[in-house]
Motif scaffolding. Sequence first.
Motif, PDB file in Angstrom:
ATOM      1  N   MET A 127       0.846  -1.203   0.000  1.00  0.00           N
ATOM      2  CA  MET A 127       0.000   0.000   0.000  1.00  0.00           C
ATOM      3  C   MET A 127       0.882   1.253   0.000  1.00  0.00           C
ATOM      4  SD  MET A 127      -3.140  -1.182   0.085  1.00  0.00           S
ATOM      5  CE  MET A 127      -4.174   0.089   0.766  1.00  0.00           C
ATOM      6  N   ASP A 128       0.492   2.254  -0.768  1.00  0.00           N
ATOM      7  CA  ASP A 128       1.327   3.431  -0.946  1.00  0.00           C
ATOM      8  C   ASP A 128       0.898   4.638  -0.107  1.00  0.00           C
ATOM      9  OD1 ASP A 128       2.813   2.038  -2.762  1.00  0.00           O
ATOM     10  OD2 ASP A 128       1.760   2.845  -4.518  1.00  0.00           O
ATOM     11  N   LYS A 129      -0.251   4.542   0.582  1.00  0.00           N
ATOM     12  CA  LYS A 129      -0.770   5.684   1.328  1.00  0.00           C
ATOM     13  C   LYS A 129      -1.029   5.298   2.783  1.00  0.00           C
ATOM     14  CE  LYS A 129      -3.065   7.400  -2.845  1.00  0.00           C
ATOM     15  NZ  LYS A 129      -4.352   7.760  -3.470  1.00  0.00           N
ATOM     16  N   ILE A 130      -0.595   6.168   3.676  1.00  0.00           N
ATOM     17  CA  ILE A 130      -0.736   5.902   5.111  1.00  0.00           C
ATOM     18  C   ILE A 130      -1.341   7.128   5.785  1.00  0.00           C
ATOM     19  CG2 ILE A 130       0.503   5.451   7.277  1.00  0.00           C
ATOM     20  CD1 ILE A 130       2.586   3.932   5.636  1.00  0.00           C
TER      21      ILE A 130
ATOM     22  N   MET B 226      -0.711  12.643   6.648  1.00  0.00           N
ATOM     23  CA  MET B 226      -1.076  11.897   5.439  1.00  0.00           C
ATOM     24  C   MET B 226       0.190  11.691   4.608  1.00  0.00           C
ATOM     25  SD  MET B 226      -4.692  13.730   4.417  1.00  0.00           S
ATOM     26  CE  MET B 226      -3.971  15.365   4.190  1.00  0.00           C
ATOM     27  N   ALA B 227       0.492  10.443   4.288  1.00  0.00           N
ATOM     28  CA  ALA B 227       1.749  10.123   3.603  1.00  0.00           C
ATOM     29  C   ALA B 227       1.487   9.325   2.335  1.00  0.00           C
ATOM     30  CB  ALA B 227       2.660   9.324   4.536  1.00  0.00           C
TER      31      ALA B 227
ATOM     32  N   VAL C 110      -4.506   3.407   3.599  1.00  0.00           N
ATOM     33  CA  VAL C 110      -5.770   3.856   3.012  1.00  0.00           C
ATOM     34  C   VAL C 110      -5.715   3.714   1.495  1.00  0.00           C
ATOM     35  CG1 VAL C 110      -6.336   5.460   4.845  1.00  0.00           C
ATOM     36  CG2 VAL C 110      -4.944   6.247   2.950  1.00  0.00           C
ATOM     37  N   ASN C 111      -6.879   3.577   0.903  1.00  0.00           N
ATOM     38  CA  ASN C 111      -6.975   3.473  -0.551  1.00  0.00           C
ATOM     39  C   ASN C 111      -7.104   4.823  -1.206  1.00  0.00           C
ATOM     40  OD1 ASN C 111      -6.854   0.629  -0.588  1.00  0.00           O
ATOM     41  ND2 ASN C 111      -9.028   0.529  -0.009  1.00  0.00           N
TER      42      ASN C 111
END
Length: 363
Positions: A1-4, A38-39, A360-361
């Motif tokens: 996953m690319d978003k945290i 948000m990353a 998160v998506n």
Amino acid sequence: MDKILSIAPGRTCLFGDHQDYLGLPIIACTINRHITLMAVKNNKDYFFLDKPDIKIKRKIYFKNDIILPEKADFFLSTLQVLKRYGCIPNCGYDIKITGTIPINAGTSSSSAVVVAWVQFLLKAFGPQELLSPKSIAQIAFESEVLEYNFPGGKMDQFSISLGNIIYLETGHDFLVDVINSPLDGLIIAESGVKKDTIGLLKTLKENSWKAIKEVEKQIPNFSINDAKIEDLNMYFDCLTDDLKPYFEAALGNYDVTKKALHEFKKETLNLEKIGSLMNLHHHYLKNLLKITVPKIDDMIDAALKAGALGAKIVGSGGGGSIVVLSKKENEQQILDAILATGAKDAYAVSVDRGANVHFVNHF
């Protein structure tokens, strides 16, 4: 996953200000004001940090050796601490940090940022077994306090990580108890007066410890953890006049916190009793430790005259914020009364859950 997404709440101290650096207990709670991190993975060799609330942008190259500057940099100190825990970044992220926690107001905006940063780094790079509230709190404490040899305690990091209301024994073998009793009627009010957290904490900590050590020299087997407020005059015989207020405040606040814990453990909370204990706690902070300023005094007097059950300064003092306990039906008149003193802001808050992080998506 690319978003945290990493979220950490603010906190307010209900009981135990200026106790945690003495290894004495505190009672604090999270509030529904937050830092949001948000990353998004950028596949670079750096973290790009954007903090629009304070108009700061920076790059942190994670492959570089970490050299801590003289002025505290908790982003770098956290990377250094986490490296010792085996958390080694191998990919960059674009990171946006925003918040609704007031800055420099005694509600731990800086500690919330550190907790959110710790959570993000562990979620992205592991070890995953450290993604527990207590581990996150301990790492944040090491990054913010121990790495710089600062005088602060553990209250902020553990309150924010665990959430709800917590009772924290802050000694070396600390114990933490999450109190799930609902607590309504909390108000936070900001004075708008900036404070010198590090300088004030250093002075108070040094004098408090000096007083305790003097008593230890003269009374065999004395321990502040076992001391009783009823024996205050006996302890005073060991102290010079200049140290007596610091010792009385330490012992008085300790006694108040223990009594407050007894109230919080009851099935039904007695808000009037808790409010009166808050007022007594504030007495020690104002009249013995002398950490209030005229604006804070005016705000507290106004809140109590408007029907508040209890009110106290929060945090290191010299400015910052107050926390007020009220009945729901008196809330608005108390808010109006506080704002009429010239307070920067005042608002009702609720007890919040602890910090959390997840992939998160979408944002």
